[in-house]
Design an enzyme around this catalytic site. Structure first.
Site, PDB file in Angstrom:
ATOM      1  NE  ARG B  55      -2.845  -0.845   2.617  1.00 29.02           N
ATOM      2  CZ  ARG B  55      -3.514  -1.774   2.463  1.00 29.02           C
ATOM      3  NH1 ARG B  55      -4.253  -1.890   1.930  1.00 29.02           N
ATOM      4  NH2 ARG B  55      -2.886  -2.855   3.130  1.00 29.02           N
ATOM      5  CB  THR B  56       3.443   2.802   2.240  1.00 29.82           C
ATOM      6  OG1 THR B  56       2.531   2.205   4.011  1.00 29.82           O
ATOM      7  CG2 THR B  56       4.269   3.906   2.670  1.00 29.82           C
ATOM      8  CE  LYS B  84      25.528  -7.470  -5.810  1.00 24.10           C
ATOM      9  NZ  LYS B  84      25.260  -6.527  -6.270  1.00 24.10           N
ATOM     10  NE  ARG B 105       7.131   0.290   5.526  1.00 20.80           N
ATOM     11  CZ  ARG B 105       5.117  -0.063   5.830  1.00 20.80           C
ATOM     12  NH1 ARG B 105       4.957  -0.841   5.502  1.00 20.80           N
ATOM     13  NH2 ARG B 105       4.165   1.203   5.946  1.00 20.80           N
ATOM     14  CG  HIS B 133       3.694   4.055   8.757  1.00 19.90           C
ATOM     15  ND1 HIS B 133       4.196   5.147   7.686  1.00 19.90           N
ATOM     16  CD2 HIS B 133       3.091   3.576   8.295  1.00 19.90           C
ATOM     17  CE1 HIS B 133       4.134   4.695   6.694  1.00 19.90           C
ATOM     18  NE2 HIS B 133       2.879   3.356   6.989  1.00 19.90           N
TER      19      HIS B 133
END
Lengths: 150, 306
Positions: B55-56, B84, B105, B133
């Site tokens: 969604r975000t 890595k 995120r 958030h």
């Protein structure tokens, strides 16, 4: 009767008014054991201000301001005496600094500072007698007893 | 007139004052009414999702594209250099040389703040672990204002996982600016953390702790439901006790005020019956849609185009 409870020192630092029982923690936090110098600690001393207190004397070592900040986390009541030629040349109480940089390990295991090399940064929150610390990164707030030092 | 947003990182809702929050909401409202398909033409957004989020991520990427900008990035850390062993700091420093703005995120708390130290380009936090958030909080505020025609003096119930839910923590903190009355509905072991209740008391905000939705449904303007998040529980027996405690169904809404609206950050599991969707109280799909406009507003503001 003994002449002195703890011998006077000629040069160095005397940390007085350490909260009772916090002396050993303070020695560990400042890594004083690693210094090649004479170190004396007294505990359960009588104190008008604190009731009981610890005292630490460090010969030939004058504490720097950043080390004083560390003392503040565990012993906010401590007073620092710088001794030269048996005389107290500087005397100051520990002040809470505006920020603790690279001193405190964040107790939050999910904090980025515990996963990749990041200079830990903590802001003190004045709240009466309680000293609390807010992590700049994860924003969590901890009591000063919860944190450990690097 | 300078907005104070140009080049700024959006890491934590706590860093936005009331005036700044309202500026974002007003810009989002304008963009919802009158789209600006050319606003960010020539700008590039780095979309860095070190943790999956449909969604975000899609909302940020659509926001950028609908403003005429373009998007680079990754949706899965498996395809980034993190596998890595590259540090977040190095990754962001490099991506900052390609992009004009970075949305991200990350599963760790504080990752967005660390990323902001690696680049001069603005970072917009799309969720850092259990910490912040801020775009969710802004879209929640936008939606509350939209459906109630105001933000001040509302009665707001928050239901479910109030202990671990970062959404409800940030929303409660942001609403402090708007004199709400809160009802926190949760079992004792999932109630709002003490430090947050302390902040509300210090700010003079009225709140009460409740055990059931029935006790509050006839009093509130907003019923904000949250999912009990299995992944946040270290004690699985607590999760089992909590998962079906609160289920909102149509009969529970019988005593609701006509203006009550149900919000939910989604995804939902059992706590919100699909039967509620067709009632006039449901507003959670509009809430999700509003994420687009709020993110457009933030992109436009930090890039100095609004």
């Amino acid at each position: 009767m003994r002449a002195y409870k703890v011998f006077a020192i000629k040069d160095g630092t005397v940390i007085d008014h350490i909260p009772n029982g916090k002396g050993l923690r303070l020695i560990a936090a400042l890594k004083l054991n690693d210094m090649n110098t004479v170190l004396t600690m007294g505990t359960h001393f009588t104190s008008k201000r604190l009731g009981r207190k610890d005292i630490v004397k460090i010969e030939h070592k004058e504490l720097s301001p950043s080390e004083v900040n560390q003392v503040c986390l565990f012993a906010p009541t401590a007073t620092i005496n710088i001794i030269r030629e048996h005389k107290v040349v500087k005397k100051f109480t520990v002040a809470v600094p505006p920020v603790f940089t690279e001193l405190v390990i964040c107790p939050n295991s999910r904090c980025i500072t515990n996963h990749e090399r990041t200079p830990s940064t903590f802001y003190p929150l004045a709240d009466g007698e309680r000293l609390r610390l807010r992590c700049h990164y994860c924003e969590k707030i901890f009591s000063h007893e919860e944190v450990s030092l690097r | 007139m300078p907005t104070g947003f140009t080049g700024r990182d959006i890491i934590s809702i706590k860093e936005l004052n009331k005036k700044e929050i309202l500026l974002v909401l007003n810009q989002a409202e304008k963009l919802k009414r009158a789209p600006e398909p050319e606003l960010l033409k020539g700008c590039v957004m780095g979309s860095c999702f070190f943790e999956p989020s449909t969604r975000t991520r899609l909302s940020f990427e659509t926001a950028m594209q609908r403003l005429g900008g373009s998007v680079i990035g990754f949706a899965d850390p498996g395809v980034s250099s993190a596998t890595k062993g590259e540090t977040l700091y190095d990754s962001i420093r490099i991506i900052g040389q390609y992009a004009d703005v970075i949305t991200m995120r990350h599963p760790l708390d504080g990752a967005a703040r660390r990323a902001a130290e690696a680049t001069e380009k603005p970072i917009i936090n799309g969720g850092d672990g259990a910490n912040q958030h801020p775009t969710q909080t802004l879209l929640d505020l936008f939606t509350i204002r939209e459906c109630q025609k105001r933000l001040t003096n509302l009665s707001i119930a928050m239901v479910g996982d109030l202990k671990y839910g970062r959404t409800v923590h940030s929303l409660a903190q942001a609403l402090i600016h708007f004199q709400p009355t809160f009802y926190f509905v949760a079992p004792d072991f999932l109630q709002m953390p003490d430090h947050l209740l302390e902040q509300l008391r210090e700010a003079g905000i009225k709140y009460s702790l409740k055990k059931t939705i029935e006790e509050v449904v006839n009093k509130v303007d907003i019923l904000y439901l949250t999912r009990i998040q299995k992944e946040r529980f270290s004690d699985i027996s607590e999760y089992e006790k909590a998962k079906n405690l609160y289920v909102l169904d149509v009969p529970l809404l019988a005593k609701a005020k006509p203006n009550l609206r149900v919000l939910h950050p989604l995804p939902r599991v059992n706590e919100l019956s699909p039967a509620v969707d067709s009632t006039p109280y449901a507003y959670y799909f509009e809430q999700a849609a509003n994420g687009l406009y709020v993110r457009q507003a933030l992109l436009g503001l930090v890039l100095g185009k609004l």
